[in-house]
Write a protein that holds these residues in place. Structure first.
Motif, PDB file in Angstrom:
ATOM      1  N   PRO A 141      40.935 104.148   8.897  1.00  0.00           N
ATOM      2  CA  PRO A 141      39.854 105.047   8.485  1.00  0.00           C
ATOM      3  C   PRO A 141      38.591 104.778   9.309  1.00  0.00           C
ATOM      4  O   PRO A 141      38.384 103.659   9.792  1.00  0.00           O
ATOM      5  N   ASP A 142      37.781 105.794   9.465  1.00  0.00           N
ATOM      6  CA  ASP A 142      36.526 105.627  10.190  1.00  0.00           C
ATOM      7  C   ASP A 142      35.485 104.909   9.345  1.00  0.00           C
ATOM      8  O   ASP A 142      34.564 104.289   9.876  1.00  0.00           O
ATOM      9  N   LEU A 143      35.635 105.002   8.033  1.00  0.00           N
ATOM     10  CA  LEU A 143      34.693 104.374   7.124  1.00  0.00           C
ATOM     11  C   LEU A 143      35.435 104.027   5.838  1.00  0.00           C
ATOM     12  O   LEU A 143      36.221 104.828   5.343  1.00  0.00           O
ATOM     13  N   VAL A 144      35.183 102.840   5.316  1.00  0.00           N
ATOM     14  CA  VAL A 144      35.754 102.414   4.038  1.00  0.00           C
ATOM     15  C   VAL A 144      34.589 102.139   3.091  1.00  0.00           C
ATOM     16  O   VAL A 144      33.670 101.388   3.438  1.00  0.00           O
ATOM     17  N   LEU A 145      34.634 102.763   1.921  1.00  0.00           N
ATOM     18  CA  LEU A 145      33.598 102.560   0.921  1.00  0.00           C
ATOM     19  C   LEU A 145      34.242 102.197  -0.408  1.00  0.00           C
ATOM     20  O   LEU A 145      35.276 102.750  -0.771  1.00  0.00           O
ATOM     21  N   ASP A 146      33.628 101.290  -1.120  1.00  0.00           N
ATOM     22  CA  ASP A 146      34.079 100.939  -2.462  1.00  0.00           C
ATOM     23  C   ASP A 146      33.294 101.827  -3.419  1.00  0.00           C
ATOM     24  O   ASP A 146      32.089 101.659  -3.570  1.00  0.00           O
ATOM     25  N   SER A 147      33.977 102.786  -4.024  1.00  0.00           N
ATOM     26  CA  SER A 147      33.281 103.715  -4.921  1.00  0.00           C
ATOM     27  C   SER A 147      33.388 103.299  -6.385  1.00  0.00           C
ATOM     28  O   SER A 147      33.242 104.123  -7.279  1.00  0.00           O
ATOM     29  N   SER A 148      33.626 102.005  -6.613  1.00  0.00           N
ATOM     30  CA  SER A 148      33.659 101.508  -7.988  1.00  0.00           C
ATOM     31  C   SER A 148      32.268 101.155  -8.483  1.00  0.00           C
ATOM     32  O   SER A 148      32.103 100.784  -9.630  1.00  0.00           O
ATOM     33  N   GLY A 149      31.277 101.282  -7.613  1.00  0.00           N
ATOM     34  CA  GLY A 149      29.900 100.953  -7.974  1.00  0.00           C
ATOM     35  C   GLY A 149      29.334  99.809  -7.174  1.00  0.00           C
ATOM     36  O   GLY A 149      28.118  99.652  -7.087  1.00  0.00           O
ATOM     37  N   ARG A 150      30.185  99.019  -6.554  1.00  0.00           N
ATOM     38  CA  ARG A 150      29.707  97.864  -5.784  1.00  0.00           C
ATOM     39  C   ARG A 150      28.933  98.272  -4.538  1.00  0.00           C
ATOM     40  O   ARG A 150      28.034  97.563  -4.110  1.00  0.00           O
ATOM     41  N   ASP A 151      29.297  99.427  -3.945  1.00  0.00           N
ATOM     42  CA  ASP A 151      28.608  99.891  -2.735  1.00  0.00           C
ATOM     43  C   ASP A 151      27.478 100.860  -3.049  1.00  0.00           C
ATOM     44  O   ASP A 151      26.905 101.455  -2.147  1.00  0.00           O
ATOM     45  N   GLY A 152      27.154 101.042  -4.321  1.00  0.00           N
ATOM     46  CA  GLY A 152      26.054 101.914  -4.702  1.00  0.00           C
ATOM     47  C   GLY A 152      26.509 103.120  -5.498  1.00  0.00           C
ATOM     48  O   GLY A 152      27.686 103.261  -5.842  1.00  0.00           O
ATOM     49  N   THR A 153      25.568 103.990  -5.753  1.00  0.00           N
ATOM     50  CA  THR A 153      25.826 105.212  -6.515  1.00  0.00           C
ATOM     51  C   THR A 153      26.551 106.221  -5.632  1.00  0.00           C
ATOM     52  O   THR A 153      26.578 106.071  -4.397  1.00  0.00           O
ATOM     53  N   PRO A 154      27.102 107.268  -6.226  1.00  0.00           N
ATOM     54  CA  PRO A 154      27.696 108.317  -5.388  1.00  0.00           C
ATOM     55  C   PRO A 154      26.725 108.868  -4.348  1.00  0.00           C
ATOM     56  O   PRO A 154      27.107 109.105  -3.199  1.00  0.00           O
ATOM     57  N   ASP A 155      25.464 109.041  -4.706  1.00  0.00           N
ATOM     58  CA  ASP A 155      24.485 109.537  -3.727  1.00  0.00           C
ATOM     59  C   ASP A 155      24.258 108.533  -2.603  1.00  0.00           C
ATOM     60  O   ASP A 155      24.068 108.923  -1.440  1.00  0.00           O
ATOM     61  N   ASP A 156      24.287 107.234  -2.926  1.00  0.00           N
ATOM     62  CA  ASP A 156      24.185 106.207  -1.880  1.00  0.00           C
ATOM     63  C   ASP A 156      25.364 106.313  -0.920  1.00  0.00           C
ATOM     64  O   ASP A 156      25.201 106.199   0.303  1.00  0.00           O
ATOM     65  N   LEU A 157      26.553 106.524  -1.461  1.00  0.00           N
ATOM     66  CA  LEU A 157      27.751 106.624  -0.630  1.00  0.00           C
ATOM     67  C   LEU A 157      27.688 107.871   0.255  1.00  0.00           C
ATOM     68  O   LEU A 157      28.087 107.824   1.424  1.00  0.00           O
ATOM     69  N   VAL A 158      27.192 108.966  -0.284  1.00  0.00           N
ATOM     70  CA  VAL A 158      27.020 110.183   0.520  1.00  0.00           C
ATOM     71  C   VAL A 158      26.118 109.890   1.717  1.00  0.00           C
ATOM     72  O   VAL A 158      26.434 110.261   2.853  1.00  0.00           O
ATOM     73  N   GLU A 159      25.018 109.208   1.497  1.00  0.00           N
ATOM     74  CA  GLU A 159      24.099 108.900   2.600  1.00  0.00           C
ATOM     75  C   GLU A 159      24.738 107.958   3.620  1.00  0.00           C
ATOM     76  O   GLU A 159      24.490 108.086   4.826  1.00  0.00           O
ATOM     77  N   ARG A 160      25.578 107.054   3.156  1.00  0.00           N
ATOM     78  CA  ARG A 160      26.292 106.174   4.099  1.00  0.00           C
ATOM     79  C   ARG A 160      27.274 106.969   4.950  1.00  0.00           C
ATOM     80  O   ARG A 160      27.437 106.697   6.137  1.00  0.00           O
TER      81      ARG A 160
END
Length: 171
Positions: A141-160
């Motif tokens: 993958p080009d980007l891996v995000l933990d969307s369980s809350g450890r990497d931030g809110t959904p809006d934080d993940l969108v900005e990443r």
């Protein structure tokens, strides 16, 4: 550009995908949001077994290709359990950007908004990815995000995601 969000049911694909599409539309008005579950309803007649999922995967990838060839940007939120379709996407789609929403199984089981996991674990249903159908994590993958809350809110993940895109958009 095709942004392909991959993850188990309950990983946040729809939440993040809809917010990402809304965030990008100001700069990319020729953008569509495709949700694997909604497309399954539109196309109808596709089972949830591996063979049916394969048909759905092919349709989605080829729809993205058709849109991509018309310079229509796509945010696609899909389970994407077939590595060969992910590879096909890389070969055929311009600016293909794959985002893996990596969430531990215990988190998606706890979320279980659709009741899929509980039903499968209780033996009431089958053909559930992550229970009786394997979920192969994407290889590159080009980007891996933990969307369980450890990497931030959904809006934080969108900005990443926006910050990591290979095609510049206003930030």
């Amino acid at each position: 550009m095709v942004i392909w969000l991959i993850g188990l049911s309950g990983a946040g694909k729809t939440t993040i995908g809809t917010r990402l599409a809304a965030r990008l539309r100001a700069d990319l008005p020729n953008l569509v949001y495709l949700d694997g579950d909604l497309l399954r309803e539109v196309w109808g007649g596709v089972s949830h077994d591996v063979a049916g999922r394969e048909v759905n995967a092919e349709r989605l990838s080829k729809l993205c290709l058709m849109l991509d060839r018309q310079n229509i940007h796509v945010v696609a939120a899909v389970l994407s359990i077939f590595p060969h379709w992910q590879q096909w996407n890389r070969r055929h789609l311009s600016h293909y950007f794959e985002v893996f929403l990596d969430v531990p199984m215990e988190v998606v089981v706890a979320r279980d908004t659709k009741g899929l996991y509980r039903s499968a674990i209780d033996g009431e249903t089958s053909d559930v990815v992550g229970v009786d159908i394997p979920f192969p994590e994407p290889a590159a993958p080009d980007l891996v995000l933990d969307s369980s809350g450890r990497d931030g809110t959904p809006d934080d993940l969108v900005e990443r995601i926006v910050a990591a895109l290979p095609v510049p958009v206003a930030r």
